[in-house]
Structures are given as C-alpha cells and as structure tokens.
Design an enzyme around this catalytic site. Structure first.
Site, PDB file in Angstrom:
ATOM      1  N   TRP A  95      31.156  74.796   5.908  1.00 22.43           N
ATOM      2  CA  TRP A  95      31.781  73.794   6.778  1.00 22.43           C
ATOM      3  C   TRP A  95      31.699  72.793   5.525  1.00 22.43           C
ATOM      4  CZ3 TRP A  95      26.686  74.893   6.839  1.00 22.43           C
ATOM      5  CH2 TRP A  95      25.795  73.775   7.732  1.00 22.43           C
ATOM      6  N   ASP A 114      25.345  77.045   2.375  1.00 27.12           N
ATOM      7  CA  ASP A 114      24.945  77.215   2.554  1.00 27.12           C
ATOM      8  C   ASP A 114      24.020  77.944   1.085  1.00 27.12           C
ATOM      9  OD1 ASP A 114      24.760  76.958   5.135  1.00 27.12           O
ATOM     10  OD2 ASP A 114      24.985  78.514   5.976  1.00 27.12           O
TER      11      ASP A 114
END
Lengths: 170, 416, 170, 416
Positions: A95, A114
C-alpha cells in the site's frame, strides 16, 4: 495527536471522581505544555546519515514517512526505514500513503513494503492511519498483510517506508 | 465431568518405573480427617445448553500470529470456558446456527512460520472443541487485520465462502454438508464477503458496488449480478464492519453515515442512508472508532455505534462512547461512556441484552500513566496495554465485569 | 514472600536517590502492614463448593496446593484446580510437591498434572518453587513440560493441583 | 546492502494491474530539490566480521511457544540485528566455533499446535539467516524451561547431541559433517548433556553421578564410563546451569557451593568444591538466582554469580546482584548491584568484557508500582514485565544500555 492522548484525556475523566475533572484535565494540559518546552534529545540517524531535509528519527513512530503505516518499524528490527532486516525478503507490492515532509514542506508518495519470511518482530509497533482506506481499496489499505504478494509467503516481520515519488496533487 | 478410564489415580507413580535413579514418592491412604484424594484425569465437560448466552472472542495475536486463537467466555459469570488454536494470522470463525460446530479457515506451515503452506477449512465439535473434519482449500486465504467480511456462511448453512488475497482476489467455496472444496471464483476488485439469500453471497467492490453470486450445491454459479455504485468509495468509503438484521445489512462510512443495504438472491439495493454522526458532531470531531464499530439488536431494532472524538484519520482508534440508535425513528436514544477504551463492540440477542466491548486495559493507576506519558511518551504505555472483554448492560450502559488477558490483539466478538 | 516483594524492595533501593533509602523502605513496610490489615474479600469457590478445611481461592496463585507449581492455573482457563479445560487432555504423569494445608495443618502430596492439546492459556501464570528440583530429578521438577507423557503430545495448556495423598514424613 | 535485481523501483505499480477497480497512484520523477526515490527491495546485509562481539538471546516465548525465537544483538550499539524462528518450545541454539552456522533442534507440528509432530535439526547460515540444511531426528526432543544442558556440540564440532524426554530419557546424535541422524542412546535417569573431549558427552544423572559416552563418527559407542556420585542430589543438588573453561565445568548448588568438575574422554572427576555463598551470607538468605546463574570469563578466570536475598525456595527468582570471584584465589573480588531484576547472565570473552543480563523491566515509575502493589497485589505488576537484554561493564558493573522487548520469556544468553 494519537489515540493515546485521547486515552489520557478519557482516563482523566474517569478519574475525575478523585478530584474535579476540570482541574485534572487542566493540570494535564499544563504539564504537557511544560513537557513540550524541553526539546527531544537528538537521535542519531540510522547508519549515521543526517539528512538535512529529511528530519526525524526513523526508529520513532513520529517520523514523517510513517504517516500511513500500520506495523513494526524495520529500523528497530535489524533493517532500516528503507531496507529489510537480514534474513527477510521485501514484498514487491504494497500500500502507499502520501506524507508531508516537514523538512521541505512537500508531499511524498510512500510505499510501505513489508519484510517477510520471519515472524512478527514485535518491536516499535506503529499505527498511523492518514489516508488509510478499507481493504476493498487495497492500494491504500494498511490492514492487509502485503507479504501475500512476495516469495516468502505470508509470514510478516516488519514494514519499511520507501519514497517512490513526489505527489504534485497534494 | 467425565473421567478418562485409562487414567488411574496412581498413574503418577509410573514416573518411578520410567525414570530410574529417582526415589519413589511415598503416599498413604487418606484417613477420615484428611482431605480426600482427588480423582485423576478429569476434564470439565461443556454443553452449549448449560448457558443462556455465550460469546466468542477471536485474536490474531500479533506479533505471534502462529497462535491465532478464539476464546469462549460466559458473559454472565465472566468465566473463560475454552479456546481454539486457529493457526497463522486467523481472520476469525463462523458459528453455524445449529450450535454444534465451529468453522475456521486456517493457514498452517510445515515448519510453523516457514516451509510448505497448507490452508484448511476446519470444523470443530462445539462440545469437545476437537477437530471434527478438515477440508483442504487453495492456499490463498487472505490475512488481514480486520476480520469482518473475510468469510461467510450461506443462509441455508450449506456453503462456506472465504476471501482470498494473493494479492489477486478470489473466493473459495466449500460445501459443508459433504465436507468438500467445490469452487474458486475470481472476484477481481471485490474482496469482502457478506451473506444474504439461501445460497447467495455479496462481494463489496472497490468502485462502491456489490457483486452478487448465487451457487448450487456443487459450486456452479446459478446467478450473478452487479449493483450500481451504492456509495462513493473515494469521498467517503464504508467500513467493512457491517451488521445484519434479516435481509438488511447496515454499514457505516468513515465519516459516520449509515448505509442500509437490502441483500438477497436478486442482488444488493440501497434501502436508505442517513447520518449517525450529525454535522454538528462532525465539527466537534466525533468519529467512528476501532475495528468492529457497529452492533445491532435484532428484535428491538437498536443499532450501537462505537465513537470517540478525533480527526478523520483516527477512525480506527479505540472508542470512548457507544451511541444507541432506533432504526425505525433514526433517533439517537442513548449515549454511554465506556469504562475502557474499546476497539470492538457487539450485543447479545436476548431480551435483556449485554453490550460487549474489547477493551484496552492499562494496568497502571492514572497518575502513573500521566507520569510515564510526560517522562517517556505514549509508547511505553501502549506497550503495557492488555486486551480483555468488557461486559456492559446494553439497556443502560452500566459496566458489569471484565474478562482480562485475552491474547495480544483480540478484535472480533461473536455472541453465540 | 515472592520475587515481587524482593523487586519492590530492590526498586525502593534504586529509587532511594529520590528520598532517603531508609525512609522509602520503612514507608513501604508501613504501607504493607496497613494493607495486610484489610482482609481479602472472600472469593467463591470454583463451582460453588466451599470446603471448610481446604481454604483459599483456587484461581489465586496463593492457594496452598500451588506451593510447587510453575504454569498457568487451569482454574482460570476453563478447568478447575483438579480438572482440565474442555478440549484438553490430562497428562497421566507429572511432578509432585508437598504442600502444607493451613486448613488442617497437614502436608499433602500434590500432583501437578498438566493439561495438554491446546496452546498456552496465558491466564493466571503462577510460579512457586517449594521443593522444586533440577530436571535430572524429574519427579520433583516443575521446569519440565509434562505433556510429553500424554497422548496430546507436548502442547501445554495449563496445570492442575491434585491431592494424591497425605505425607506422613513431612 | 544488496538489491534484489528482480525488484524494480516501479514494482509497486503492479498493484494496479493486479487489482481492478482501483485508481493508479500518480508518481513523478524526483526533481533536484526533492528527496530522491529510495531503492526498492533492499535487504540489510550481515557479516559476522563487521562486529567485534555479538550476543544471541533465546526465547521460549511462553505462552506462545510456537514462536520460539533467537534474537541477535550488537551489545556495543544496542542494535537488534536479526532473529530466527525456532518452532515449538525451543530449548536454544548451538553456535559452532567457525561462526558460519547456527544449529537448532526444533519441533514443528503439521497444524502449528496440533497434528503430526516433526523434530528436525536445522542448520542456519550465519550470514543470510536462512535454513541451510535440515535433518529429521526422532520426535522426542525434551521441552523444558531451562535451556542449558539440553544439547551440546562435541569439541571437534562434528557431533550434535540432543536431550530427549518422552518421559523416557535418551540422547539423539547427529553427525553435522554429513548432515545425518546417526544414533539414539537410552540414558535412563541421566538427561542433561555437557561436552568435554573430542567426541565425548557427559550426562548428569539423578544419583549425583555423570555418565560419559565417547562416540565415533557413525555414532557407535567407543567409550562409556560412569563416575561415582560427585554431589548429593537430595541434600543439595547442583543447578543444570554450568559454565566451561577448557576441560573444567563449574556448577553451583542450590545452596551456593561451586563444583569444579574435570570432564574429558576418560570421564568426570570432582576437582574441587567450595562455597560461593558463605555461611554468614546463607544466614542472611543470600541465594542463587534465576535461570542462568553463572558466567565465566576464561582468560581472567573470573566467575560471576547471580544472587539475591530470599529463602531457599527462591533459588529461581530473579537476581539483584552479581558477585565476581577469582577462580584461583576463590575470593569474592566484586559485588555489583544490578540496574534491573535479572534472570540470566553471561559475559563476553574479549579483554574488556561486557556483562549481559536478561532483565525484567516494569514500564512504570516506582511510586506507581507501590501503588499497584498495595491496591491490587503483585499479579498485575508481574503481568506488565517486559524482558530485555541489559548490558553492563563486566569490570566495574556499571550499567551501559538495554535492548528492550525481546519476547515473552527470553532466558538464554550466548556471546558470539
């Protein structure tokens, strides 16, 4: 202003039976103002880099790039704010958020990739939700485990904050 | 209680047979005045029927996600009754209406947090809490922080639908009656799943529309329709945390408008929308809160909203208040201040309902919190948060009791 | 007296720079004495049984039977002090301790059978080490996962405290 | 740092291709005055050689034992460098002297905390922290709270020995050079394992003796001997927490006597025993403390004991002090008061050594702790304990720094 400030205020209300609400809250306000008068100690930048127009401490949740993050800061987990810890792999997609850099007063598009393949680091948990959207708008949703998009499968370790561009529209 | 017949009271003495070089324990028969020997090997039995109402709390247990768990609580006594282990990064359980099973889509790895991934749909027996059956499903189950809308049972209880995210979006379908995986349907742009209609599911799409599928018992699509955009996902998206009453689902937008959608085999229609948070209240920065913002008591038609004061980006912060609305009059009829900062709410469905909240408890007196906050900031305080289930009277908001220490990040409450 | 009392005293010493050590420690002593003057509220026995000569609260680490325990109390986990929570299985063999029952002033041999097959309950953690021995003396060693001896393998959930006899030698 | 060539800076934009119904993110090339775009996909590289000294902390992570982990710390900067996932109820890692590998005996279940059990001996690469090889071993690995003495490398680094407990006691032997399980030996009554001698292991027995085995590279027994009882296991047993210097192992008894055992291929002999805690000190209730009570600096011959004041049954309680002894003179040469309550200690082996402690940190000012203690007792305080690594100067006991938040129950410290 984060939810903890709200919490202090809320608890102040609950505790108001011990003193008057107004005086407790006013007291906190005074103390907070006093605390703010002491500047924070300078924290040296990860790997010693001091970047003049990129102010702040990447090991602190307050760092400007983390405005839309939800996770553990890789800079506390063996990585940096832009690189994964040894032994993990960066998820290629994720995101993005748009954060205001107080160093140059520009908005930057930040990709919160991540790091995956080792279990949750558990250090420097940081939840900030500027512009966060529900998961049916995934490109701006920080509630998704983006390790799903990488080769280490869904084992989430920590999150980075990578500049991918300047947002001219913001 | 039942006793395992294979376990004898003297079984503990086996230790001396198994382990040489240690002295045996000397015991004697209890005399009249002594406390009696306890039976060995007993397990507390459980029967759903012994409890007027129960509640499940599901915990993704971040950062220890391999320990996803669900906790079963008796809200009237505050007793912790049992738990289930749900594998890596659980997104919750489903509770069939027969009360005899608990359904859980789970992800496991051959080496706990590495190695080969296996996704399975597990059916637990609701009396013994043991695995009754396990169905292998595609290893694509979504791992997301908010559990609502990630799975659904069909109204006839025969089908289970699971949201997948790889990051391609699809839906896995299992037939629960024959314990079999029957279909995977690509649903690009439409991840979240809601039930409504005998064997229909409604998927929430990124353009503000819903995609409705109806299936037969083999997973073949017997109906498919897509609604118009029923809300503006860019101006004011709805939260995925919806509540249901018959064919109506109620969602709240980030700014505080409620959307009443009618959902059935024909599709999804917007029945009504109105503000739960008024313009004046928005100016005072009242906002929706937490993970599970809404609760609905079906027979009374009362809708509960978790709220707090904070700027728009705090819509996920814990709530301090619950506002109660009458769905018929659309009036706010109560406003409760909660005992604890709360991240999710639910209500029981009986006639004298309880309001449940997952509270962020800080085990420290207020003056100590202020001291820590001023000297070290909020981080050490947030680090001490322990989540528990708080139980209130839904009729007047009065605090009843708490069940502390329910893992690291419990977020979904399901009355049972 | 548990390690936490020691801790309070130790921290009192560390904090002595804020006031005099002697006065802080004396102050705590006074406060503790004051606190002890308030009897604990009665806690109803699990399943409502009040046993006259078996005093105490089985959901509290202070309960006399727990004198040699190291684990989570099953009475807080869906079981009781003598029975496992639903969904778990009792390990048949385990370590034993000898505890003094203040209700009849007799020593009882207590078997701390573990309940197994669900992961750590995490509620009412309780560590008391009366008579605890190193693991090469396993019959009195509370540092061993005794689920190893049962049919649910080594997944530890909580611990019970079962009377298996009176110890005449103690 | 190295960059994954397959990850491009623009890869994030893939999202719009994968997910329909969402608007693409607009980006632009950075201008001169803008902060530059960051490279994408970077992973911090690690080299053992870049650090003068390092330290591993292993955590069984109770009650979330499936998340057994080891944390790698740079003690001079306090930086957390990396971690390993070690499966269910870890009892620690072994660090071969080449510095290139980390060895871990692990237990995993097919369904995380249920299903089929697999025990494996895993070799991790000490640069990438990835699995290099995995050997299946009998599913009998002991799960115990104290990690010391549960496994050992042979002095020639070719054999790995693992303590089993089912509750029958045995030893699993792996040849590390050919990555193969080679033998399981029944060792009734003698669970804990210590190295000493080329390919010899010494097992601590419940009668106070040691059982010595010497193996060839195939796991065949080439020597076996059993010592006399070298201490009284019923009057005053030794803790399993021993420290080694050459062929000598030092253990401390629960009452505070040190035992100096000489261990080699010929067996185990008691070289000396003397009190670390004097009679006077015992009357003042000074006691050994914690999990890992002893540390030893090899070149200086200084022995460190973790102590506190408390009755005999508190021998496992956290320590408040470290006493330093000269092994040659047997004199106590220093007594340090620690900054934090401490459950384990170790020292680095360089010439200006650091003293490491695992501290129980309570994130609350003292007056708040007293308040909570008086109003609610110790339980809520113990619930807030967060364990971290505290770093002291071993020469004068001065506190240097802490590395907070290292899981739920870290207990073993290994300098590297």
């Amino acid at each position: 202003m984060t939810w903890f400030d709200t919490f202090i205020e809320k608890t102040a209300r609950t505790t108001a039976r011990l003193s008057s609400r107004r005086s407790v809250v006013a007291g906190i306000g005074t103390l907070l103002a006093g605390a703010a008068a002491f500047p924070l100690l300078p924290v040296s930048r990860v790997r010693g880099e001091e970047v003049a127009n990129d102010p702040g401490d990447p090991e602190s949740c307050d760092y400007w790039r983390y405005c839309a993050i939800d996770g553990y800061l890789c800079s506390c987990c063996g990585g940096t704010h832009t690189a994964c810890p040894p032994g993990t792999i960066m998820s290629p997609i994720t995101w993005v958020g748009t954060c205001l850099n107080p160093g140059d007063n520009k908005h930057y598009i930040i990709s919160y990739n991540d790091c995956c393949g080792k279990s949750g680091c558990g250090r420097c948990g940081c939840v900030r939700n500027e512009g966060d959207k529900p998961m049916y708008l995934p490109q701006a949703a920080n509630n998704i485990n983006w390790c799903a998009g990488g080769s280490a499968d869904i084992i989430y370790n920590c999150s980075t904050a990578i500049i991918i561009g300047v947002d001219d529209d913001a | 209680m039942r006793t395992f017949p294979t376990l004898l009271s003297a079984a503990v003495l086996l230790v001396s047979a198994l382990l040489t070089g240690v002295s045996a324990v000397s015991t004697k028969t209890a005399q009249a005045a002594d406390l009696p020997e306890d039976p060995m090997g007993e397990v507390v039995s459980f029967s759903r029927q012994d409890h007027d109402r129960l509640v499940w709390v599901t915990d993704m247990n971040m950062p220890y996600q391999a320990h996803g768990r669900a906790y079963l609580i008796d809200p009237d006594t505050g007793r912790f009754l049992s738990m289930l282990d749900l594998g890596y990064w659980t997104t919750g359980i489903e509770l069939p209406s027969d009360g005899k099973r608990i359904i859980s889509a789970e992800t496991h790895f051959s080496r706990t947090t590495r190695g080969e991934r296996s996704d399975v749909l597990v059916t637990y027996d609701a009396t013994t809490f043991q695995v009754r059956s396990e169905v292998t499903i595609p290893p694509k189950r979504a791992s997301v922080v908010k559990m609502q809308g990630t799975s659904s049972l069909s109204d006839d209880q025969s089908l289970f639908a699971q949201m997948n995210f790889t990051p391609a979006v699809s839906l896995t379908l299992v037939n629960l009656e024959r314990d079999g995986f029957i279909a995977e349907i690509d649903t690009p742009g439409c991840p979240n799943i809601y039930g409504g209609g005998e064997r229909s599911f409604h998927l929430l799409c990124g353009d503000g529309s819903f995609l409705t599928y109806t299936f037969d018992e083999n997973g073949a699509v017997t109906g498919k329709s897509r609604s118009a955009a029923l809300f503006d996902p860019f101006e004011d998206p709805i939260s995925i945390s919806g509540v249901r009453r018959g064919d109506h689902w109620y969602f709240v937008s980030l700014a505080g408008d409620v959307y009443d959608f009618e959902m059935d085999a024909d599709g999804v229609r917007l029945a009504a929308t109105w503000p739960l948070i008024t313009e004046d209240e928005r100016e005072d920065e009242w906002s929706i809160s937490g993970f599970q913002h809404l609760a609905l008591h079906a027979t009374s038609g009362q809708l509960y909203l978790l709220t707090h004061q904070g700027p728009p980006e705090t819509f996920e912060d814990p709530g301090t208040h619950v506002w109660v609305f009458d769905l018929k009059t659309r009036e706010k009829i109560e406003a409760y201040e909660l005992q604890e900062l709360t991240i999710s709410i639910a209500v029981s469905q009986d006639d004298a309902p309880l309001l449940y909240g997952i509270g962020a408890h800080i085990p420290m007196p207020f003056f100590a919190q202020v001291w820590v906050y001023l000297t070290e900031g909020e981080a050490p305080l947030i680090d001490t948060v322990q989540f528990g289930l708080d139980i209130y009277d839904a009729g007047d908001g009065s605090y009843q009791r708490s069940v502390p220490k329910l893992g690291n990040l419990p977020s979904m409450i399901q009355p049972w």
